[in-house]
Scaffold this active site. Sequence first.
Site, PDB file in Angstrom:
ATOM      1  N   LYS A  75       0.849  -1.201   0.000  1.00  0.00           N
ATOM      2  CA  LYS A  75       0.000   0.000   0.000  1.00  0.00           C
ATOM      3  C   LYS A  75       0.882   1.248   0.000  1.00  0.00           C
ATOM      4  O   LYS A  75       1.895   1.296   0.690  1.00  0.00           O
ATOM      5  CB  LYS A  75      -0.926  -0.022   1.220  1.00  0.00           C
ATOM      6  CG  LYS A  75      -1.984   1.088   1.220  1.00  0.00           C
ATOM      7  CD  LYS A  75      -2.942   0.944   2.397  1.00  0.00           C
ATOM      8  CE  LYS A  75      -4.036   2.013   2.379  1.00  0.00           C
ATOM      9  NZ  LYS A  75      -4.992   1.858   3.504  1.00  0.00           N
ATOM     10  N   SER A 150     -10.013   1.743   2.412  1.00  0.00           N
ATOM     11  CA  SER A 150      -9.118   2.534   1.597  1.00  0.00           C
ATOM     12  C   SER A 150      -8.046   1.718   0.876  1.00  0.00           C
ATOM     13  O   SER A 150      -7.495   2.188  -0.116  1.00  0.00           O
ATOM     14  CB  SER A 150      -8.419   3.570   2.466  1.00  0.00           C
ATOM     15  OG  SER A 150      -7.529   2.960   3.381  1.00  0.00           O
ATOM     16  N   SER A 174     -10.261  -0.511   6.646  1.00  0.00           N
ATOM     17  CA  SER A 174      -9.619  -0.312   5.348  1.00  0.00           C
ATOM     18  C   SER A 174      -8.879  -1.517   4.778  1.00  0.00           C
ATOM     19  O   SER A 174      -8.439  -1.484   3.627  1.00  0.00           O
ATOM     20  CB  SER A 174      -8.652   0.877   5.407  1.00  0.00           C
ATOM     21  OG  SER A 174      -9.347   2.083   5.309  1.00  0.00           O
TER      22      SER A 174
END
Lengths: 473, 115
Positions: A75, A150, A174
Amino acid sequence: MSSAIDIAAAVQSGERSAIEVLEEHLGAISERESEVHAFNLVTTDQAIAAATAVDELVAKGGPLGPLAGVPVAIKDNLCTRGVATTCSSKILEGWVPPYDATVVTRLAAAGAIMVGKTNMDEFAMGSSTENSAFGPTRNPHDLSRVPGGSSGGSAAAVAAGFAPISLGSDTGGSIRQPAALCGVVGVKPTYGTVSRLGLIAFGSSLDQVGPFANSVAEAALVCEVIGGHDPGDSTSLPQAFPAVSEHLSDGVAGMRIGLITEMMGEGIAPDVAKRIRAAAEWLAAAGAEVEEVSVPAVTFGLSAYYLVAPAEASSNLSRYDGVRYGLRVDAPTTGEMMELTRTAGFGDEVKRRIMLGTYALSAGYYDAFYGTALKVRTLIRRDFDAAYERFDALLSPTSPTTAFSFGDKTADPMSMYLNDVCTIATNLAGHPAMSVPYGLGDDGMPVGAQVLAPALGEVAMFRVAAALEGSLS
Amino acid sequence: MTEPTSPEPTKAPQTTSERITTEQVAKVAKLARLRLTDEELTRFTGQLGDVLEHAADLDLLDLEGVEPMAQPIPLANVFRKDVPGPILDRDEVLAVAPAAEDGFFRVPPVLGESE
Protein backbone atom coordinates in the site's frame (compact mmCIF):
# COMPACT_ATOMS: atom_id res chain seq x y z
CA MET A 1 -1.53 -18.43 -10.09
CA SER A 2 0.18 -20.25 -7.24
CA SER A 3 -0.12 -19.42 -3.57
CA ALA A 4 2.63 -17.60 -1.71
CA ILE A 5 3.33 -20.78 0.23
CA ASP A 6 3.70 -22.90 -2.94
CA ILE A 7 5.86 -20.25 -4.60
CA ALA A 8 8.22 -20.03 -1.62
CA ALA A 9 8.52 -23.84 -1.49
CA ALA A 10 9.24 -24.05 -5.22
CA VAL A 11 11.84 -21.27 -5.08
CA GLN A 12 13.47 -22.75 -1.98
CA SER A 13 13.76 -26.17 -3.62
CA GLY A 14 15.09 -24.70 -6.86
CA GLU A 15 12.09 -25.98 -8.80
CA ARG A 16 11.24 -22.45 -9.92
CA SER A 17 13.36 -19.31 -10.03
CA ALA A 18 12.26 -16.08 -8.38
CA ILE A 19 12.71 -14.33 -11.73
CA GLU A 20 10.38 -16.77 -13.45
CA VAL A 21 7.75 -16.24 -10.75
CA LEU A 22 8.18 -12.47 -11.01
CA GLU A 23 7.84 -12.51 -14.81
CA GLU A 24 4.60 -14.46 -14.52
CA HIS A 25 3.15 -11.81 -12.22
CA LEU A 26 4.51 -8.86 -14.22
CA GLY A 27 2.78 -10.51 -17.18
CA ALA A 28 -0.52 -10.56 -15.31
CA ILE A 29 0.00 -6.91 -14.41
CA SER A 30 0.70 -5.82 -17.98
CA GLU A 31 -2.38 -7.74 -19.12
CA ARG A 32 -4.94 -6.19 -16.76
CA GLU A 33 -3.45 -3.27 -14.83
CA SER A 34 -4.63 -0.68 -17.35
CA GLU A 35 -8.26 -1.60 -16.56
CA VAL A 36 -7.90 -2.38 -12.82
CA HIS A 37 -5.48 0.41 -11.80
CA ALA A 38 -4.37 -1.35 -8.62
CA PHE A 39 -0.98 0.39 -8.59
CA ASN A 40 0.31 3.93 -8.29
CA LEU A 41 3.69 2.58 -9.31
CA VAL A 42 4.91 -0.80 -10.60
CA THR A 43 8.50 -1.23 -9.42
CA THR A 44 9.72 -3.50 -12.21
CA ASP A 45 13.45 -2.68 -12.00
CA GLN A 46 13.68 -3.01 -8.23
CA ALA A 47 11.68 -6.23 -8.39
CA ILE A 48 14.01 -7.75 -10.99
CA ALA A 49 17.01 -6.81 -8.86
CA ALA A 50 15.41 -8.30 -5.73
CA ALA A 51 14.38 -11.51 -7.53
CA THR A 52 17.87 -11.88 -8.98
CA ALA A 53 19.32 -11.54 -5.50
CA VAL A 54 17.00 -14.29 -4.22
CA ASP A 55 18.03 -16.55 -7.10
CA GLU A 56 21.70 -15.92 -6.32
CA LEU A 57 21.00 -16.87 -2.73
CA VAL A 58 19.32 -20.09 -3.92
CA ALA A 59 22.41 -20.89 -6.02
CA LYS A 60 24.61 -20.35 -2.97
CA GLY A 61 22.44 -22.63 -0.87
CA GLY A 62 20.61 -20.03 1.19
CA PRO A 63 19.66 -19.03 3.79
CA LEU A 64 16.18 -18.45 2.36
CA GLY A 65 13.25 -16.82 4.08
CA PRO A 66 9.68 -18.13 4.31
CA LEU A 67 8.54 -15.85 1.48
CA ALA A 68 11.49 -16.48 -0.87
CA GLY A 69 10.60 -15.19 -4.32
CA VAL A 70 6.99 -14.29 -3.43
CA PRO A 71 5.73 -11.14 -5.17
CA VAL A 72 4.07 -8.66 -2.83
CA ALA A 73 2.18 -5.42 -3.42
CA ILE A 74 2.59 -2.64 -0.85
CA LYS A 75 0.00 0.00 0.00
CA ASP A 76 1.28 3.42 -0.95
CA ASN A 77 1.19 4.73 2.63
CA LEU A 78 4.04 2.44 3.67
CA CYS A 79 7.45 4.05 3.25
CA THR A 80 9.81 2.43 0.77
CA ARG A 81 13.34 3.75 0.62
CA GLY A 82 14.15 5.19 -2.79
CA VAL A 83 10.63 4.47 -4.11
CA ALA A 84 8.03 7.25 -4.27
CA THR A 85 5.38 7.02 -1.55
CA THR A 86 2.33 9.19 -2.12
CA CYS A 87 -0.64 8.14 0.05
CA SER A 88 -2.46 8.78 -3.26
CA SER A 89 -2.22 12.48 -2.44
CA LYS A 90 -0.92 15.37 -4.48
CA ILE A 91 0.61 16.80 -1.32
CA LEU A 92 3.32 14.11 -1.27
CA GLU A 93 4.15 14.65 -4.92
CA GLY A 94 7.84 14.11 -5.59
CA TRP A 95 8.62 12.72 -2.15
CA VAL A 96 10.89 9.69 -1.91
CA PRO A 97 11.21 8.23 1.60
CA PRO A 98 14.73 8.00 3.03
CA TYR A 99 13.82 4.81 4.94
CA ASP A 100 11.76 1.62 4.73
CA ALA A 101 8.78 0.82 6.93
CA THR A 102 9.66 -2.02 9.31
CA VAL A 103 7.07 -4.28 7.66
CA VAL A 104 8.72 -3.64 4.28
CA THR A 105 12.14 -4.49 5.73
CA ARG A 106 10.75 -7.69 7.24
CA LEU A 107 9.08 -8.81 4.02
CA ALA A 108 12.30 -8.22 2.09
CA ALA A 109 14.29 -10.12 4.72
CA ALA A 110 11.85 -13.01 4.30
CA GLY A 111 12.63 -13.05 0.57
CA ALA A 112 9.47 -11.34 -0.71
CA ILE A 113 9.73 -9.28 -3.91
CA MET A 114 7.92 -5.92 -3.95
CA VAL A 115 6.21 -5.45 -7.33
CA GLY A 116 4.62 -2.08 -6.70
CA LYS A 117 2.90 0.53 -4.55
CA THR A 118 -0.87 0.20 -4.50
CA ASN A 119 -3.55 2.81 -4.97
CA MET A 120 -5.71 3.89 -2.03
CA ASP A 121 -8.11 6.53 -0.85
CA GLU A 122 -6.06 9.65 -0.15
CA PHE A 123 -4.36 9.25 3.24
CA ALA A 124 -6.50 6.11 3.75
CA MET A 125 -9.67 8.17 4.13
CA GLY A 126 -12.44 6.43 2.26
CA SER A 127 -14.21 3.16 1.55
CA SER A 128 -14.05 2.93 -2.25
CA THR A 129 -10.62 4.16 -3.46
CA GLU A 130 -12.55 6.93 -5.25
CA ASN A 131 -10.72 9.49 -3.10
CA SER A 132 -7.36 8.75 -4.73
CA ALA A 133 -5.77 11.79 -6.38
CA PHE A 134 -4.70 9.41 -9.17
CA GLY A 135 -8.09 7.98 -10.10
CA PRO A 136 -9.96 5.00 -8.65
CA THR A 137 -9.05 1.34 -8.62
CA ARG A 138 -11.65 -0.96 -10.23
CA ASN A 139 -12.97 -4.18 -8.77
CA PRO A 140 -11.39 -7.05 -10.75
CA HIS A 141 -14.66 -9.04 -10.45
CA ASP A 142 -16.69 -6.26 -12.11
CA LEU A 143 -14.92 -3.18 -13.43
CA SER A 144 -18.04 -1.03 -13.01
CA ARG A 145 -17.81 -1.44 -9.24
CA VAL A 146 -15.51 -0.15 -6.53
CA PRO A 147 -12.95 -2.45 -4.90
CA GLY A 148 -13.69 -0.95 -1.48
CA GLY A 149 -11.18 1.07 0.45
CA SER A 150 -9.12 2.53 1.60
CA SER A 151 -6.70 -0.31 0.69
CA GLY A 152 -8.58 -0.95 -2.57
CA GLY A 153 -5.44 -1.27 -4.67
CA SER A 154 -3.93 -3.91 -2.39
CA ALA A 155 -7.16 -5.93 -2.38
CA ALA A 156 -7.56 -5.66 -6.16
CA ALA A 157 -3.90 -6.60 -6.75
CA VAL A 158 -4.44 -9.93 -4.98
CA ALA A 159 -7.88 -10.53 -6.52
CA ALA A 160 -6.48 -9.87 -10.02
CA GLY A 161 -3.47 -12.16 -9.53
CA PHE A 162 -0.93 -9.34 -9.72
CA ALA A 163 0.64 -10.63 -6.49
CA PRO A 164 -0.38 -13.50 -4.21
CA ILE A 165 -0.08 -11.27 -1.14
CA SER A 166 -0.18 -7.58 -0.34
CA LEU A 167 -0.10 -5.22 2.62
CA GLY A 168 -2.71 -2.67 3.59
CA SER A 169 -3.56 -0.57 6.60
CA ASP A 170 -6.80 -0.62 8.58
CA THR A 171 -7.96 2.39 10.62
CA GLY A 172 -11.71 1.72 10.49
CA GLY A 173 -12.00 -1.25 8.14
CA SER A 174 -9.62 -0.31 5.35
CA ILE A 175 -8.24 -3.84 5.01
CA ARG A 176 -11.33 -5.90 5.82
CA GLN A 177 -13.92 -4.04 3.73
CA PRO A 178 -11.94 -4.10 0.44
CA ALA A 179 -11.02 -7.73 1.13
CA ALA A 180 -14.73 -8.52 1.39
CA LEU A 181 -15.64 -6.56 -1.74
CA CYS A 182 -12.82 -8.13 -3.78
CA GLY A 183 -13.33 -11.69 -2.50
CA VAL A 184 -9.97 -12.12 -0.75
CA VAL A 185 -8.80 -12.61 2.84
CA GLY A 186 -7.86 -9.48 4.81
CA VAL A 187 -6.54 -9.25 8.36
CA LYS A 188 -6.51 -6.37 10.85
CA PRO A 189 -4.28 -7.66 13.66
CA THR A 190 -4.41 -6.61 17.33
CA TYR A 191 -3.26 -3.02 17.87
CA GLY A 192 0.43 -3.15 18.71
CA THR A 193 1.26 -6.54 17.18
CA VAL A 194 2.56 -5.22 13.85
CA SER A 195 5.03 -2.33 13.65
CA ARG A 196 3.83 0.98 12.29
CA LEU A 197 7.27 2.52 11.88
CA GLY A 198 7.10 3.88 8.33
CA LEU A 199 3.31 3.65 8.06
CA ILE A 200 2.23 7.20 7.26
CA ALA A 201 -0.04 8.09 10.17
CA PHE A 202 -3.78 8.70 9.87
CA GLY A 203 -5.39 7.88 13.23
CA SER A 204 -2.57 6.83 15.49
CA SER A 205 -4.70 5.11 18.15
CA LEU A 206 -6.50 3.11 15.43
CA ASP A 207 -4.08 2.43 12.52
CA GLN A 208 -2.83 -1.11 12.03
CA VAL A 209 -0.93 -2.80 9.18
CA GLY A 210 -2.09 -6.19 7.91
CA PRO A 211 -2.10 -8.54 4.93
CA PHE A 212 -4.32 -9.49 2.02
CA ALA A 213 -4.08 -12.99 0.51
CA ASN A 214 -6.12 -15.53 -1.39
CA SER A 215 -6.15 -17.91 1.55
CA VAL A 216 -6.19 -17.86 5.34
CA ALA A 217 -2.90 -19.79 5.52
CA GLU A 218 -1.06 -17.24 3.37
CA ALA A 219 -2.43 -14.37 5.46
CA ALA A 220 -1.32 -16.17 8.64
CA LEU A 221 2.20 -16.58 7.30
CA VAL A 222 2.46 -12.90 6.34
CA CYS A 223 1.26 -11.85 9.81
CA GLU A 224 3.97 -13.97 11.39
CA VAL A 225 6.62 -12.47 9.09
CA ILE A 226 5.66 -8.81 9.60
CA GLY A 227 4.47 -9.06 13.22
CA GLY A 228 6.32 -8.99 16.52
CA HIS A 229 8.04 -6.33 18.55
CA ASP A 230 9.77 -3.40 16.88
CA PRO A 231 11.83 -1.16 19.16
CA GLY A 232 11.35 1.63 16.60
CA ASP A 233 7.58 1.80 17.31
CA SER A 234 6.68 2.94 20.82
CA THR A 235 3.20 1.40 20.47
CA SER A 236 4.61 -2.01 19.58
CA LEU A 237 3.80 -4.73 22.12
CA PRO A 238 6.92 -6.44 23.52
CA GLN A 239 6.07 -9.91 22.22
CA ALA A 240 6.02 -12.11 19.12
CA PHE A 241 2.96 -12.32 16.87
CA PRO A 242 0.69 -15.16 18.05
CA ALA A 243 1.70 -18.45 16.37
CA VAL A 244 -1.38 -18.77 14.18
CA SER A 245 -0.14 -20.98 11.33
CA GLU A 246 0.21 -24.06 13.48
CA HIS A 247 -3.46 -23.87 14.56
CA LEU A 248 -5.14 -23.49 11.19
CA SER A 249 -6.34 -27.08 11.05
CA ASP A 250 -7.48 -27.25 14.68
CA GLY A 251 -11.12 -26.91 13.68
CA VAL A 252 -13.86 -25.21 15.67
CA ALA A 253 -15.26 -28.13 17.67
CA GLY A 254 -16.01 -26.90 21.19
CA MET A 255 -15.37 -23.26 20.34
CA ARG A 256 -17.96 -20.71 21.43
CA ILE A 257 -18.82 -18.28 18.64
CA GLY A 258 -21.23 -15.33 18.93
CA LEU A 259 -23.15 -13.85 16.03
CA ILE A 260 -23.36 -10.10 16.67
CA THR A 261 -27.07 -9.15 16.75
CA GLU A 262 -26.45 -5.45 16.08
CA MET A 263 -24.65 -6.27 12.82
CA MET A 264 -27.32 -8.55 11.37
CA GLY A 265 -30.38 -6.30 11.20
CA GLU A 266 -31.12 -2.84 9.91
CA GLY A 267 -28.72 -1.54 7.29
CA ILE A 268 -27.40 -4.97 6.33
CA ALA A 269 -28.40 -6.18 2.87
CA PRO A 270 -30.55 -9.35 3.11
CA ASP A 271 -28.32 -11.34 0.74
CA VAL A 272 -25.27 -10.50 2.85
CA ALA A 273 -27.05 -11.38 6.11
CA LYS A 274 -28.15 -14.68 4.54
CA ARG A 275 -24.57 -15.69 3.78
CA ILE A 276 -23.44 -14.84 7.32
CA ARG A 277 -26.28 -16.90 8.78
CA ALA A 278 -25.14 -19.76 6.54
CA ALA A 279 -21.61 -19.31 7.93
CA ALA A 280 -22.96 -19.43 11.50
CA GLU A 281 -24.95 -22.58 10.73
CA TRP A 282 -21.94 -24.23 9.19
CA LEU A 283 -19.78 -23.43 12.23
CA ALA A 284 -22.46 -24.96 14.46
CA ALA A 285 -22.54 -28.05 12.25
CA ALA A 286 -18.75 -28.27 12.60
CA GLY A 287 -19.09 -28.53 16.36
CA ALA A 288 -18.94 -24.95 17.58
CA GLU A 289 -21.48 -23.57 20.04
CA VAL A 290 -22.98 -20.71 18.07
CA GLU A 291 -25.39 -18.18 19.59
CA GLU A 292 -26.51 -14.66 18.87
CA VAL A 293 -24.97 -12.11 21.20
CA SER A 294 -25.75 -8.46 21.71
CA VAL A 295 -22.83 -6.01 21.86
CA PRO A 296 -24.97 -2.88 22.34
CA ALA A 297 -22.30 -0.17 22.28
CA VAL A 298 -21.09 -1.09 18.78
CA THR A 299 -24.06 0.82 17.40
CA PHE A 300 -22.35 3.99 18.66
CA GLY A 301 -19.06 3.05 17.03
CA LEU A 302 -19.58 5.00 13.83
CA SER A 303 -20.33 8.23 15.67
CA ALA A 304 -17.39 7.84 18.02
CA TYR A 305 -15.05 6.91 15.18
CA TYR A 306 -15.93 9.92 13.04
CA LEU A 307 -14.92 12.16 15.93
CA VAL A 308 -11.81 10.27 17.08
CA ALA A 309 -10.27 9.45 13.68
CA PRO A 310 -10.64 12.97 12.21
CA ALA A 311 -9.31 14.47 15.47
CA GLU A 312 -6.19 12.35 15.24
CA ALA A 313 -5.94 12.95 11.49
CA SER A 314 -6.13 16.72 11.88
CA SER A 315 -3.15 16.51 14.20
CA ASN A 316 -1.16 13.97 12.12
CA LEU A 317 -1.74 15.78 8.84
CA SER A 318 -0.60 19.15 10.20
CA ARG A 319 2.90 18.06 9.16
CA TYR A 320 2.03 18.57 5.48
CA ASP A 321 2.87 22.23 5.28
CA GLY A 322 5.23 22.47 2.32
CA VAL A 323 8.31 22.81 4.51
CA ARG A 324 9.97 19.40 4.65
CA TYR A 325 8.51 17.15 1.97
CA GLY A 326 6.27 16.93 -1.03
CA LEU A 327 4.34 19.75 -2.62
CA ARG A 328 5.08 23.42 -2.03
CA VAL A 329 3.07 26.23 -3.57
CA ASP A 330 5.30 29.29 -3.50
CA ALA A 331 4.08 32.43 -1.75
CA PRO A 332 5.64 35.59 -0.29
CA THR A 333 5.39 34.39 3.33
CA THR A 334 5.63 31.01 5.05
CA GLY A 335 2.08 31.30 6.41
CA GLU A 336 0.59 31.86 2.97
CA MET A 337 2.83 29.15 1.50
CA MET A 338 1.47 26.65 4.02
CA GLU A 339 -2.14 27.59 3.37
CA LEU A 340 -1.81 27.50 -0.41
CA THR A 341 0.13 24.23 -0.29
CA ARG A 342 -2.46 22.49 1.89
CA THR A 343 -5.35 23.90 -0.12
CA ALA A 344 -3.85 22.67 -3.41
CA GLY A 345 -2.45 19.40 -2.07
CA PHE A 346 -5.36 17.84 -0.16
CA GLY A 347 -8.51 16.45 -1.74
CA ASP A 348 -12.04 17.10 -0.48
CA GLU A 349 -12.37 14.12 1.85
CA VAL A 350 -9.08 14.87 3.56
CA LYS A 351 -10.11 18.51 3.98
CA ARG A 352 -13.47 17.45 5.45
CA ARG A 353 -11.82 15.21 8.00
CA ILE A 354 -9.14 17.75 8.93
CA MET A 355 -11.84 20.35 9.53
CA LEU A 356 -14.06 17.93 11.43
CA GLY A 357 -11.12 16.94 13.61
CA THR A 358 -9.99 20.51 14.15
CA TYR A 359 -13.54 21.37 15.19
CA ALA A 360 -13.83 18.38 17.55
CA LEU A 361 -10.57 19.35 19.24
CA SER A 362 -11.06 23.10 19.40
CA ALA A 363 -11.52 25.05 22.62
CA GLY A 364 -15.08 24.87 23.91
CA TYR A 365 -15.94 21.80 21.84
CA TYR A 366 -13.31 19.33 23.02
CA ASP A 367 -15.39 17.82 25.84
CA ALA A 368 -18.61 17.65 23.84
CA PHE A 369 -17.01 15.88 20.89
CA TYR A 370 -13.58 14.31 21.36
CA GLY A 371 -14.00 13.75 25.10
CA THR A 372 -17.40 12.12 24.62
CA ALA A 373 -16.09 9.88 21.85
CA LEU A 374 -13.25 8.61 24.04
CA LYS A 375 -15.74 7.60 26.73
CA VAL A 376 -17.81 5.76 24.15
CA ARG A 377 -14.65 3.87 23.22
CA THR A 378 -14.54 2.62 26.79
CA LEU A 379 -18.17 1.47 26.53
CA ILE A 380 -17.44 -0.39 23.30
CA ARG A 381 -14.46 -2.09 24.85
CA ARG A 382 -16.54 -3.06 27.92
CA ASP A 383 -19.32 -4.55 25.81
CA PHE A 384 -16.81 -6.55 23.76
CA ASP A 385 -15.12 -7.71 26.98
CA ALA A 386 -18.49 -8.90 28.29
CA ALA A 387 -19.13 -10.81 25.06
CA TYR A 388 -15.68 -12.40 25.16
CA GLU A 389 -16.37 -13.74 28.63
CA ARG A 390 -18.87 -16.02 26.92
CA PHE A 391 -17.39 -16.40 23.44
CA ASP A 392 -13.96 -17.20 21.95
CA ALA A 393 -14.72 -15.30 18.75
CA LEU A 394 -17.52 -13.28 17.19
CA LEU A 395 -19.00 -13.33 13.71
CA SER A 396 -20.63 -10.65 11.54
CA PRO A 397 -20.72 -9.41 7.97
CA THR A 398 -17.60 -7.43 7.02
CA SER A 399 -19.50 -4.94 4.89
CA PRO A 400 -23.24 -4.21 4.86
CA THR A 401 -23.40 -4.71 1.08
CA THR A 402 -21.41 -6.23 -1.75
CA ALA A 403 -19.31 -3.93 -3.96
CA PHE A 404 -21.25 -0.84 -5.09
CA SER A 405 -20.94 1.15 -8.30
CA PHE A 406 -18.68 4.13 -8.91
CA GLY A 407 -20.25 7.43 -7.89
CA ASP A 408 -22.99 5.78 -5.79
CA LYS A 409 -21.85 7.32 -2.52
CA THR A 410 -19.42 10.10 -3.42
CA ALA A 411 -21.94 12.95 -3.18
CA ASP A 412 -22.96 12.04 0.37
CA PRO A 413 -19.99 11.37 2.69
CA MET A 414 -22.28 10.04 5.42
CA SER A 415 -23.56 7.25 3.13
CA MET A 416 -19.94 6.32 2.41
CA TYR A 417 -19.09 6.26 6.12
CA LEU A 418 -21.94 3.80 6.76
CA ASN A 419 -19.92 1.18 4.86
CA ASP A 420 -17.69 0.95 7.90
CA VAL A 421 -20.51 0.17 10.31
CA CYS A 422 -19.38 -3.45 10.93
CA THR A 423 -15.63 -2.85 11.01
CA ILE A 424 -15.13 0.34 13.01
CA ALA A 425 -15.77 -0.91 16.55
CA THR A 426 -12.81 -3.29 16.26
CA ASN A 427 -10.37 -0.42 15.72
CA LEU A 428 -11.84 1.60 18.57
CA ALA A 429 -11.33 -1.41 20.87
CA GLY A 430 -7.86 -2.26 19.47
CA HIS A 431 -8.95 -5.83 18.78
CA PRO A 432 -8.15 -8.10 15.83
CA ALA A 433 -10.66 -9.00 13.12
CA MET A 434 -10.43 -10.48 9.65
CA SER A 435 -12.56 -10.89 6.59
CA VAL A 436 -12.81 -14.22 4.83
CA PRO A 437 -14.75 -14.72 1.57
CA TYR A 438 -18.02 -16.56 2.14
CA GLY A 439 -19.78 -16.99 -1.15
CA LEU A 440 -21.60 -14.52 -3.33
CA GLY A 441 -24.48 -12.08 -2.97
CA ASP A 442 -27.54 -11.98 -5.23
CA ASP A 443 -25.56 -9.82 -7.66
CA GLY A 444 -22.83 -12.46 -7.99
CA MET A 445 -20.32 -10.31 -6.11
CA PRO A 446 -18.23 -11.59 -3.17
CA VAL A 447 -19.52 -11.49 0.41
CA GLY A 448 -17.06 -11.34 3.30
CA ALA A 449 -17.60 -12.88 6.72
CA GLN A 450 -15.92 -10.99 9.53
CA VAL A 451 -14.38 -12.96 12.39
CA LEU A 452 -13.61 -10.89 15.49
CA ALA A 453 -11.58 -11.83 18.55
CA PRO A 454 -10.36 -10.22 21.79
CA ALA A 455 -6.93 -8.54 21.95
CA LEU A 456 -4.24 -11.09 21.06
CA GLY A 457 -6.97 -13.62 20.23
CA GLU A 458 -5.55 -14.22 16.76
CA VAL A 459 -5.32 -17.99 17.21
CA ALA A 460 -9.07 -18.32 17.79
CA MET A 461 -9.77 -15.85 14.97
CA PHE A 462 -7.65 -17.71 12.43
CA ARG A 463 -9.13 -21.09 13.49
CA VAL A 464 -12.64 -19.85 12.75
CA ALA A 465 -11.55 -18.19 9.50
CA ALA A 466 -9.75 -21.35 8.34
CA ALA A 467 -12.83 -23.43 9.15
CA LEU A 468 -15.09 -21.10 7.18
CA GLU A 469 -12.70 -21.17 4.24
CA GLY A 470 -12.57 -24.98 4.41
CA SER A 471 -16.35 -25.24 4.37
CA LEU A 472 -16.45 -23.74 0.89
CA SER A 473 -13.82 -25.94 -0.72
CA MET B 1 -27.42 23.75 5.77
CA THR B 2 -28.16 25.84 8.83
CA GLU B 3 -31.48 25.92 10.65
CA PRO B 4 -33.15 29.06 9.28
CA THR B 5 -36.07 28.78 11.69
CA SER B 6 -33.94 28.68 14.82
CA PRO B 7 -34.67 31.70 17.04
CA GLU B 8 -31.38 31.25 18.91
CA PRO B 9 -28.30 33.23 17.92
CA THR B 10 -25.20 31.24 16.93
CA LYS B 11 -23.30 29.95 19.93
CA ALA B 12 -20.97 27.10 20.83
CA PRO B 13 -22.91 23.84 21.10
CA GLN B 14 -23.02 22.12 24.48
CA THR B 15 -24.06 18.85 22.88
CA THR B 16 -23.22 17.17 19.60
CA SER B 17 -26.74 17.72 18.28
CA GLU B 18 -26.47 21.40 17.35
CA ARG B 19 -25.68 22.10 13.73
CA ILE B 20 -22.34 23.58 12.69
CA THR B 21 -22.55 26.96 10.95
CA THR B 22 -20.69 28.38 7.96
CA GLU B 23 -18.98 30.85 10.30
CA GLN B 24 -17.66 27.99 12.42
CA VAL B 25 -16.46 26.06 9.37
CA ALA B 26 -14.69 29.16 8.05
CA LYS B 27 -12.96 29.56 11.40
CA VAL B 28 -11.96 25.90 11.53
CA ALA B 29 -10.60 26.08 7.96
CA LYS B 30 -8.47 29.04 8.96
CA LEU B 31 -7.15 27.17 12.02
CA ALA B 32 -6.34 24.18 9.80
CA ARG B 33 -4.68 26.43 7.20
CA LEU B 34 -7.11 25.59 4.42
CA ARG B 35 -8.62 28.14 2.06
CA LEU B 36 -12.22 27.45 1.01
CA THR B 37 -14.22 28.89 -1.87
CA ASP B 38 -17.77 30.04 -1.11
CA GLU B 39 -19.09 26.91 -2.82
CA GLU B 40 -16.84 24.70 -0.70
CA LEU B 41 -17.80 26.52 2.47
CA THR B 42 -21.50 25.88 1.84
CA ARG B 43 -20.99 22.26 0.76
CA PHE B 44 -18.59 21.34 3.58
CA THR B 45 -20.83 22.97 6.18
CA GLY B 46 -23.72 20.77 5.08
CA GLN B 47 -21.60 17.62 4.99
CA LEU B 48 -19.94 18.25 8.35
CA GLY B 49 -23.37 18.98 9.77
CA ASP B 50 -24.58 15.57 8.56
CA VAL B 51 -21.74 13.83 10.38
CA LEU B 52 -22.30 15.82 13.57
CA GLU B 53 -26.03 15.12 13.36
CA HIS B 54 -25.28 11.39 13.16
CA ALA B 55 -22.93 11.78 16.13
CA ALA B 56 -25.80 13.28 18.13
CA ASP B 57 -26.78 9.71 19.07
CA LEU B 58 -23.92 9.87 21.58
CA ASP B 59 -25.97 12.38 23.59
CA LEU B 60 -28.33 9.54 24.45
CA LEU B 61 -25.65 7.73 26.41
CA ASP B 62 -25.11 8.06 30.13
CA LEU B 63 -21.36 8.60 30.30
CA GLU B 64 -21.25 9.67 33.94
CA GLY B 65 -18.16 8.16 35.55
CA VAL B 66 -16.95 6.49 32.34
CA GLU B 67 -13.20 6.84 31.88
CA PRO B 68 -12.03 8.09 28.48
CA MET B 69 -9.93 5.67 26.40
CA ALA B 70 -7.37 7.50 24.27
CA GLN B 71 -5.64 4.38 22.98
CA PRO B 72 -6.11 0.64 23.31
CA ILE B 73 -2.97 -0.83 24.86
CA PRO B 74 -1.58 -0.75 28.39
CA LEU B 75 1.76 0.77 27.41
CA ALA B 76 2.87 4.16 28.70
CA ASN B 77 6.10 6.13 28.61
CA VAL B 78 8.01 3.75 26.36
CA PHE B 79 11.62 4.87 26.21
CA ARG B 80 14.57 3.53 24.31
CA LYS B 81 18.01 3.29 25.84
CA ASP B 82 19.86 6.59 25.69
CA VAL B 83 22.51 5.40 23.25
CA PRO B 84 23.16 6.73 19.75
CA GLY B 85 21.76 4.62 16.93
CA PRO B 86 21.49 4.96 13.16
CA ILE B 87 19.72 8.13 12.03
CA LEU B 88 18.41 9.37 8.68
CA ASP B 89 21.01 10.72 6.29
CA ARG B 90 20.68 14.52 6.22
CA ASP B 91 21.56 14.93 2.57
CA GLU B 92 19.09 12.22 1.58
CA VAL B 93 16.32 13.93 3.56
CA LEU B 94 17.09 17.40 2.21
CA ALA B 95 17.39 16.11 -1.36
CA VAL B 96 13.62 15.50 -1.42
CA ALA B 97 12.65 18.68 0.46
CA PRO B 98 10.87 21.45 -1.48
CA ALA B 99 13.82 23.79 -0.79
CA ALA B 100 17.04 23.44 1.20
CA GLU B 101 20.13 25.52 1.83
CA ASP B 102 23.31 24.95 3.86
CA GLY B 103 21.93 21.80 5.46
CA PHE B 104 18.59 23.36 6.46
CA PHE B 105 15.05 23.38 5.11
CA ARG B 106 14.49 26.73 3.41
CA VAL B 107 11.16 28.60 3.69
CA PRO B 108 9.88 32.00 2.52
CA PRO B 109 10.03 34.90 5.03
CA VAL B 110 8.15 34.08 8.23
CA LEU B 111 7.54 37.69 9.22
CA GLY B 112 5.23 39.99 7.36
CA GLU B 113 2.20 37.73 7.50
CA SER B 114 -1.04 39.62 7.09
CA GLU B 115 -2.77 38.21 10.17
